[in-house]
Design an enzyme around this catalytic site. Structure first.
Site, PDB file in Angstrom:
ATOM      1  N   HIS A 176      -1.957   6.795   3.168  1.00 51.93           N
ATOM      2  CA  HIS A 176      -0.490   6.817   3.224  1.00 51.93           C
ATOM      3  C   HIS A 176       0.020   7.967   2.342  1.00 51.93           C
ATOM      4  O   HIS A 176      -0.341   8.067   1.159  1.00 51.93           O
ATOM      5  CB  HIS A 176       0.100   5.514   2.683  1.00 51.93           C
ATOM      6  CG  HIS A 176      -0.088   4.325   3.582  1.00 51.93           C
ATOM      7  ND1 HIS A 176      -0.629   4.401   4.846  1.00 51.93           N
ATOM      8  CD2 HIS A 176       0.232   3.015   3.385  1.00 51.93           C
ATOM      9  CE1 HIS A 176      -0.644   3.181   5.388  1.00 51.93           C
ATOM     10  NE2 HIS A 176      -0.126   2.329   4.515  1.00 51.93           N
TER      11      HIS A 176
ATOM     12  N   CYS B  85       0.799  -1.227   0.000  1.00 51.44           N
ATOM     13  CA  CYS B  85       0.000   0.000   0.000  1.00 51.44           C
ATOM     14  C   CYS B  85       0.837   1.285   0.000  1.00 51.44           C
ATOM     15  O   CYS B  85       0.311   2.360  -0.304  1.00 51.44           O
ATOM     16  CB  CYS B  85      -0.945  -0.008   1.199  1.00 51.44           C
ATOM     17  SG  CYS B  85      -0.146  -0.534   2.711  1.00 51.44           S
TER      18      CYS B  85
HETATM   19  P1  NAP Z   1      -6.115  -7.659  10.117  1.00 49.88           P
HETATM   20  O1  NAP Z   1      -6.930  -6.448  10.364  1.00 49.88           O
HETATM   21  O2  NAP Z   1      -5.222  -8.156  11.193  1.00 49.88           O
HETATM   22  O3  NAP Z   1      -7.091  -8.844   9.650  1.00 49.88           O
HETATM   23  C1  NAP Z   1      -6.650 -10.177   9.522  1.00 49.88           C
HETATM   24  C2  NAP Z   1      -7.794 -11.072   9.056  1.00 49.88           C
HETATM   25  O4  NAP Z   1      -7.275 -12.384   8.845  1.00 49.88           O
HETATM   26  C3  NAP Z   1      -8.940 -11.199  10.024  1.00 49.88           C
HETATM   27  O5  NAP Z   1     -10.131 -11.340   9.301  1.00 49.88           O
HETATM   28  C4  NAP Z   1      -8.626 -12.486  10.755  1.00 49.88           C
HETATM   29  O6  NAP Z   1      -9.795 -13.162  11.222  1.00 49.88           O
HETATM   30  C5  NAP Z   1      -8.042 -13.307   9.620  1.00 49.88           C
HETATM   31  N1  NAP Z   1      -7.192 -14.386  10.130  1.00 49.88           N
HETATM   32  C6  NAP Z   1      -6.223 -14.318  11.063  1.00 49.88           C
HETATM   33  N2  NAP Z   1      -5.695 -15.549  11.258  1.00 49.88           N
HETATM   34  C7  NAP Z   1      -6.355 -16.392  10.429  1.00 49.88           C
HETATM   35  C8  NAP Z   1      -6.291 -17.786  10.190  1.00 49.88           C
HETATM   36  N3  NAP Z   1      -5.468 -18.586  10.855  1.00 49.88           N
HETATM   37  N4  NAP Z   1      -7.120 -18.313   9.243  1.00 49.88           N
HETATM   38  C9  NAP Z   1      -8.010 -17.527   8.604  1.00 49.88           C
HETATM   39  N5  NAP Z   1      -8.128 -16.203   8.801  1.00 49.88           N
HETATM   40  C10 NAP Z   1      -7.305 -15.638   9.710  1.00 49.88           C
HETATM   41  O7  NAP Z   1      -5.144  -7.425   8.862  1.00 49.88           O
HETATM   42  P2  NAP Z   1      -5.333  -6.444   7.573  1.00 49.88           P
HETATM   43  O8  NAP Z   1      -4.711  -5.138   7.835  1.00 49.88           O
HETATM   44  O9  NAP Z   1      -6.750  -6.517   7.141  1.00 49.88           O
HETATM   45  O10 NAP Z   1      -4.374  -7.139   6.500  1.00 49.88           O
HETATM   46  C11 NAP Z   1      -4.755  -8.295   5.773  1.00 49.88           C
HETATM   47  C12 NAP Z   1      -3.702  -8.563   4.694  1.00 49.88           C
HETATM   48  O11 NAP Z   1      -3.682  -7.454   3.786  1.00 49.88           O
HETATM   49  C13 NAP Z   1      -2.274  -8.700   5.240  1.00 49.88           C
HETATM   50  O12 NAP Z   1      -1.583  -9.664   4.502  1.00 49.88           O
HETATM   51  C14 NAP Z   1      -1.682  -7.305   5.010  1.00 49.88           C
HETATM   52  O13 NAP Z   1      -0.295  -7.327   4.893  1.00 49.88           O
HETATM   53  C15 NAP Z   1      -2.356  -6.921   3.700  1.00 49.88           C
HETATM   54  N6  NAP Z   1      -2.476  -5.472   3.438  1.00 49.88           N
HETATM   55  C16 NAP Z   1      -2.978  -4.639   4.400  1.00 49.88           C
HETATM   56  C17 NAP Z   1      -3.114  -3.282   4.103  1.00 49.88           C
HETATM   57  C18 NAP Z   1      -3.653  -2.299   5.099  1.00 49.88           C
HETATM   58  O14 NAP Z   1      -3.650  -1.080   4.800  1.00 49.88           O
HETATM   59  N7  NAP Z   1      -4.123  -2.724   6.258  1.00 49.88           N
HETATM   60  C19 NAP Z   1      -2.755  -2.806   2.854  1.00 49.88           C
HETATM   61  C20 NAP Z   1      -2.262  -3.696   1.896  1.00 49.88           C
HETATM   62  C21 NAP Z   1      -2.150  -5.026   2.208  1.00 49.88           C
HETATM   63  P3  NAP Z   1     -10.281 -13.156  12.760  1.00 49.88           P
HETATM   64  O15 NAP Z   1     -10.968 -11.833  12.993  1.00 49.88           O
HETATM   65  O16 NAP Z   1     -11.215 -14.302  12.802  1.00 49.88           O
HETATM   66  O17 NAP Z   1      -9.054 -13.338  13.610  1.00 49.88           O
END
Ligand code: NAP
Length: 362
Positions: A242, A149
């Site tokens: 960002h 991002c």
């Molecule tokens: P997050 O808020 O921590 O959300 C993680 C998600 O994954 C939750 O739905 C969680 O479910 C699920 N999860 C965790 N452990 C799991 C498992 N063992 N099996 C299945 N699901 C599981 O993270 P996020 O910021 O949304 O980021 C998600 C991805 O996008 C990451 O790879 C990150 O690097 C990427 N990303 C993020 C952004 C950003 O701006 N945030 C930008 C680009 C890319 P539960 O609620 O059930 O735990």
């Protein structure tokens, strides 16, 4: 045409909620599955997701039951917002089982047979999918990734300037808290503070992913663009959006007017095709000396535009400017949805239209 059934993996997180919001009423995709970890599986979405978006949770999703991870989900495509640690295994399993996978995780972005796509910049890199399927033995499934991002607004700003031969870039990021997911950075670390460290790999990704996206597809794979990038990544107490400040040197020494014209006349493929999530225009160039700012500019183009400003000479390299994009929309979920819209427009999702082909459990 009937809609293609899609699911969101990691649907309860920061990016997963954006996917849910963007796909709840999409003209081409029917959101039939919300999946997350065992902690959430079996609960209604309204209970499992701690909804952090300012618009209300789409009513039709609130009562949907969150499903556990399985390659027998009732959908054809999956949008993955899984943590990197789980994405590696699960995204490969889904693709092997015949699903099309649109990934936000960093895991597969630099794999030589995986397209890392910003549809405005390198739609031709989708040509890697033929190699991916042949090498991995996947007849129907695939993995397509979208950019980190923070690299994203920088690459969008540099893409129209590739004609001038960018050679070196110094990039300093001011990254929002939502970039760390939910609940993310502890409040006592974040408030009244700047944290000059995002993780071991963030600055590396700025370099490698940007050069891959700006690189050229040749017979074997993607030849990186060869731009030297020195990145400084910082977490700042901003909720979304960002910002990246850039100094850039060019082989052909364009004038400020040349650069401005290149940005303002840029009309890449998604805008020409009028894809539903493509912002019009792709780049918003602000003339005010104090823009872009996250609170004022992150929602430009529905959160899908890249906003640029403060173009001026640089005493060290050639020019300086500032760019900004919404990290969970354009830098994550919205970027993935646009990738899927592009593939649909290019006829690359024919096998996923209802009744054609099928995935198999694995
Ligand atoms: P997050 O808020 O921590 O959300 C993680 C998600 O994954 C939750 O739905 C969680 O479910 C699920 N999860 C965790 N452990 C799991 C498992 N063992 N099996 C299945 N699901 C599981 O993270 P996020 O910021 O949304 O980021 C998600 C991805 O996008 C990451 O790879 C990150 O690097 C990427 N990303 C993020 C952004 C950003 O701006 N945030 C930008 C680009 C890319 P539960 O609620 O059930 O735990």
């Amino acid at each position: 045409m009937s809609k293609i059934r899609v699911g969101v993996l990691g649907a309860t997180g920061a990016v997963g909620q954006r996917f849910a919001q963007l796909l709840a009423n999409h003209p081409f995709f029917d959101l039939t599955v919300l999946a997350a970890s065992d902690r959430s599986a079996g609960k209604p979405y309204r209970e499992a997701a701690n909804w952090i978006l300012t618009e209300p949770m789409p009513a039709r999703l609130a009562e949907m039951t969150v499903q556990e991870m399985s390659t027998e989900l009732d959908c054809e495509l999956v949008f993955s917002a899984l943590p990197t640690s789980f994405a590696n295994e699960w995204e490969r399993k889904f693709a092997a089982a015949g699903y099309g996978v649109f990934s936000n995780a960093g895991t597969h972005r630099m794999d030589s047979d995986v397209p890392l796509i910003l549809p405005e910049v390198n739609p031709d890199h989708l040509g890697l999918l033929e190699r991916q399927r042949a090498e991995r033995g996947w007849s129907r499934g695939f993995i397509v990734t979208n950019s980190n991002c923070t690299a994203m607004p920088m690459v969008m700003s540099l893409a129209p300037l590739m004609q001038f031969g960018p050679q070196a870039v110094i990039a300093t990021s001011l990254q929002a808290l939502s970039g760390a997911g939910y609940p993310g950075v502890p409040s006592l670390d974040a408030i009244d503070n700047v944290i000059p460290f995002i993780g071991e790999s963030e600055e590396i990704k700025m370099n490698t992913e940007s050069n891959k996206m700006l690189g050229r597809l040749n017979g074997q794979g993607v030849e990186p663009a060869g731009i030297k990038i020195s990145a400084h990544c910082n977490r700042v107490p901003v909720s979304d959006g960002h910002t990246v400040t850039l100094s850039v040197s060019f082989k052909d020494k364009p004038s400020l007017g040349d650069i401005m014209e290149a940005w303002q006349t840029w009309e890449p493929l998604p805008q020409q095709l009028k894809l539903p999530s493509a912002p019009q225009p792709a780049l918003v160039v602000r003339a005010e000396p104090n823009r872009p700012q996250p609170r004022l500019d992150r929602d430009a183009g529905g959160g899908m535009a890249t906003v640029i400003g403060r173009l001026r000479p640089c005493e060290v390299l050639d020019v300086r400017f500032v760019c900004l994009a919404h990290n969970t929309i354009r830098g994550a979920a919205g970027g993935s949805v646009l990738n899927a819209e592009l593939m649909l427009a290019q006829g690359r999702l024919e096998a996923f239209v209802a009744g054609v082909g099928a995935h198999v459990s694995a």
